[in-house]
Write a protein that holds these residues in place. Structure first.
Motif, short mmCIF file in Angstrom:
data_model
loop_
_atom_site.label_atom_id
_atom_site.label_comp_id
_atom_site.label_asym_id
_atom_site.label_seq_id
_atom_site.Cartn_x
_atom_site.Cartn_y
_atom_site.Cartn_z
N GLY A 202 0.86 -1.19 0.00
CA GLY A 202 0.00 0.00 0.00
C GLY A 202 0.88 1.23 0.00
O GLY A 202 2.00 1.21 0.52
N SER A 203 0.37 2.33 -0.58
CA SER A 203 1.25 3.49 -0.69
C SER A 203 1.35 4.26 0.62
O SER A 203 2.27 5.05 0.81
CB SER A 203 0.84 4.40 -1.84
OG SER A 203 -0.51 4.70 -1.77
N GLN A 204 0.43 4.03 1.55
CA GLN A 204 0.50 4.74 2.84
C GLN A 204 1.86 4.48 3.52
O GLN A 204 2.50 5.40 4.01
CB GLN A 204 -0.64 4.27 3.75
CG GLN A 204 -0.66 4.91 5.12
CD GLN A 204 -0.95 6.41 5.07
OE1 GLN A 204 -1.70 6.88 4.22
NE2 GLN A 204 -0.34 7.17 5.96
N ASN B 238 -6.87 14.00 -3.73
CA ASN B 238 -7.75 13.73 -2.60
C ASN B 238 -7.47 14.82 -1.57
O ASN B 238 -6.35 14.90 -1.07
CB ASN B 238 -7.40 12.35 -2.01
CG ASN B 238 -8.16 12.06 -0.73
OD1 ASN B 238 -9.04 12.80 -0.33
ND2 ASN B 238 -7.81 10.95 -0.08
N THR C 168 -4.37 -0.35 -4.59
CA THR C 168 -5.27 -0.76 -3.50
C THR C 168 -6.73 -0.55 -3.85
O THR C 168 -7.56 -1.43 -3.64
CB THR C 168 -4.95 0.07 -2.22
OG1 THR C 168 -3.59 -0.10 -1.91
CG2 THR C 168 -5.82 -0.37 -1.06
N LYS C 169 -7.04 0.64 -4.35
CA LYS C 169 -8.46 0.96 -4.53
C LYS C 169 -9.00 0.45 -5.85
O LYS C 169 -10.20 0.29 -6.00
CB LYS C 169 -8.67 2.46 -4.40
CG LYS C 169 -8.35 2.96 -3.01
CD LYS C 169 -8.72 4.41 -2.87
CE LYS C 169 -8.42 4.89 -1.47
NZ LYS C 169 -6.99 4.82 -1.12
N TYR D 3 -4.11 14.97 1.43
CA TYR D 3 -4.54 13.68 1.97
C TYR D 3 -4.24 13.58 3.46
O TYR D 3 -3.08 13.76 3.88
CB TYR D 3 -3.81 12.59 1.17
CG TYR D 3 -3.88 11.20 1.73
CD1 TYR D 3 -5.08 10.66 2.15
CD2 TYR D 3 -2.73 10.42 1.83
CE1 TYR D 3 -5.13 9.37 2.66
CE2 TYR D 3 -2.77 9.13 2.32
CZ TYR D 3 -3.98 8.62 2.74
OH TYR D 3 -4.03 7.36 3.25
N ARG E 68 -3.57 -5.41 -1.05
CA ARG E 68 -3.09 -4.03 -0.88
C ARG E 68 -1.67 -3.93 -1.39
O ARG E 68 -0.72 -4.17 -0.65
CB ARG E 68 -3.19 -3.65 0.59
CG ARG E 68 -2.99 -2.20 0.83
CD ARG E 68 -3.76 -1.73 2.00
NE ARG E 68 -3.53 -0.33 2.23
CZ ARG E 68 -3.03 0.16 3.33
NH1 ARG E 68 -2.69 -0.65 4.31
NH2 ARG E 68 -2.87 1.46 3.47
N SER F 64 -0.62 3.39 -6.51
CA SER F 64 -1.32 2.38 -5.71
C SER F 64 -2.32 1.60 -6.54
O SER F 64 -2.98 2.15 -7.42
CB SER F 64 -2.07 3.08 -4.58
OG SER F 64 -2.81 2.14 -3.85
N ASP G 145 2.03 11.47 -5.61
CA ASP G 145 1.14 10.40 -5.13
C ASP G 145 0.05 10.19 -6.18
O ASP G 145 -0.90 10.97 -6.28
CB ASP G 145 0.55 10.83 -3.78
CG ASP G 145 -0.27 9.72 -3.13
OD1 ASP G 145 -0.60 8.74 -3.82
OD2 ASP G 145 -0.59 9.86 -1.93
N GLN H 33 -0.32 15.70 -5.25
CA GLN H 33 -1.12 14.78 -6.05
C GLN H 33 -1.55 15.50 -7.34
O GLN H 33 -2.61 16.13 -7.36
CB GLN H 33 -2.37 14.35 -5.29
CG GLN H 33 -2.13 13.72 -3.94
CD GLN H 33 -3.42 13.64 -3.16
OE1 GLN H 33 -4.37 13.00 -3.58
NE2 GLN H 33 -3.47 14.31 -2.03
#
Ligand SMILES: Cc1ncc(COP(=O)(O)O)c(C=O)c1O
Length: 468
Positions: free
Chosen positions: A177-179, A252, A311-312, A203, A319, A309, A280, A247
């Protein structure tokens, strides 16, 4: 008196108490001494400890009994605060975007797309194949499965202009995950106490990661066209910062997409200041009326650290993300990753690679674009009709969210609570501001469950706003 015998007798008596009826009488001290072959001092000590734990009570002259009502002692962790001191960073609660919600509410708050927007069939088949593969049993290389690294590098390579050297497979680090990539990059490339420029709003998870890394966040205002490059240059000059987190595509929370011109100017400012841009690209797969073209494709001198990412778009359950960085920065980030998580599960990497290389993936993305467009337009028109006081200043060309400005003076926290009391969850915009909010905003996700309820949700929001 040995500590061992204290522990042993305590354990045995606890077991006895657990099986005894409330009010049962414990054997006398003398019989406990004989039974456990311990000194009376040891037995008394154990009984005092069990009394303090609320398990037994002593009635002088009568005996010791299992407590009828076993009162749990209130937990007291005060010693921890004394030991730890004040937190280094303010403890922010986890964002509203992470809250789960019951099925009967209208949920505009989530950060994730609803299940009907995921490639469920591809994901299930990929996981089944990954479970049968070698990846299920062996550790992958620290930087990622080579085929997945290569896929990420190739994606950027495909839109790299002539004359710019595209990234190599070895520039790619696969992430869980990118977090977690944000945390690593802030630790590895900024460092505690050093300044980090961020768009404002930005974000919430980046704000959180920066706080935990102890870096000093410096907001740079950013609108629907992105930041003003001159303001950015001034912020670099004034703070001496070496890193700008941004971003450029479907930000976001605002949904902003920078124009090519703004992107080129920002890159120029970053280069002139000998700095990094952390790009990002969380919503790369969520273009609606445009595509997300990463700024990273214009950089071959290591100024852009690119985060991508899956993930979504693939699945929050798989993830997987990637960071593409070059030079010593890449080595430092990889070293930080080693300390944080060593490697990403090979099964998840294999499954992610499987999904994005199926012919059905491109078909899925085309369908997703239409679904997101329909949902976005439905929410925009519902707000215009039923909640005109929630003003969407900019209809995003991609992403998952609308960013709505409320009338000046609105108490956003109260509004969020009032909406929730009527079954609608929205996220207060304050969470996306690294410092004071620039105004009263809310973020509304149009990729959540049940778009059929969007009109009703807007009606309720409108009503709550009217009676402020
Ligand atoms: C802008 C942005 N970056 C990063 C992330 C984290 O992505 P991941 O789930 O891959 O860790 C999110 C998730 O909401 C996001 O919105």
């Amino acid at each position: 008196m040995s500590n061992d015998s204290t522990l042993r007798i305590t354990a045995q008596l606890r077991e006895w108490i657990a099986g005894a009826a409330p009010g049962a009488r414990l054997p006398s001290t003398r019989s406990l001494v004989a039974e456990h072959q311990a000194s009376p001092v040891t037995v008394q000590k154990v009984l005092r400890a069990l009394t303090a734990q609320g398990l037994i009570e002593s009635r002088p002259g009568v005996g010791t009994f299992v407590r009828a009502v076993r009162t749990a002692r209130p937990a007291d962790y005060g010693w921890q605060t004394a030991a730890l001191g004040s937190p280094q960073a303010p403890l922010r609660p986890v964002s509203t975007a992470m809250r789960s919600a019951p099925n009967d509410v209208i949920a505009f708050h989530s950060g994730y797309p609803d299940r009907e927007l995921l490639p469920e069939r591809l994901v299930r088949a990929a996981l089944a194949r990954a479970a049968r593969s070698d990846a299920a049993l062996s550790p992958p290389p620290a930087a990622g499965l080579p085929e997945l690294q290569s896929w990420f590098a190739h994606e950027l390579r495909a839109s790299t202009p002539v004359g710019v050297t595209p990234p190599a497979t070895s520039d790619v680090i696969v992430l869980p995950g990118s977090q977690s990539g944000l945390s690593s990059v802030f630790r590895a490339l900024v460092g505690s106490g050093q300044p980090l420029l961020v768009e404002s709003p930005t974000y919430w998870g980046a704000i959180l990661a920066a706080a935990q890394a102890g870096v000093r966040v410096v907001p740079v205002p950013s609108g629907p066209e992105g930041p003003d490059p001159e303001e950015l240059a001034r912020a670099f000059d004034e703070t001496g910062a070496r890193l700008f987190y941004a971003q450029p595509n479907y930000a976001n929370p605002t949904g902003a997409q920078w124009s090519a011109n703004v992107g080129a100017q920002v890159l120029d400012v970053v280069r002139r200041h000998g700095a990094f841009l952390v790009e990002d690209d969380w919503a790369h797969d969520f273009g609606i009326t445009t595509d997300a073209t990463p700024l990273a494709v214009h950089d071959d001198s290591g100024h852009v650290v690119y985060l991508r990412s899956l993930t979504k778009s693939v699945s929050p359950g798989i993830r997987v993300a990637a960071m593409i960085a070059r030079g010593p920065a890449r080595d430092r980030i990889l070293a930080a990753r080693g300390a944080e998580s060593m490697y990403v599960s090979g099964v998840l990497q294999a499954a992610a690679f499987d999904v994005v290389t199926q012919p059905g993936w491109q078909t899925h993305l085309r369908g997703l674009r239409h679904q997101l467009q329909a949902r976005r337009d439905l929410l925009v028109s519902s707000l215009r009709e039923y909640a005109p006081l929630a003003h969407v200043e900019h209809v995003p060309r991609g992403g998952l969210n609308l960013w709505a400005r409320l009338p000046d003076g609105t108490d956003v926290g109260q509004l969020v609570r009032d909406c929730e009391a009527e079954g609608v969850i929205v996220a207060a915009g304050d969470e996306w501001f690294p410092a004071e909010p620039a105004g009263p905003y809310i973020r509304l996700n149009y990729a959540g469950p049940n778009p059929g309820a969007f009109q009703e949700g807007a009606r309720i929001l409108g009503r709550v706003l009217e009676r402020r």
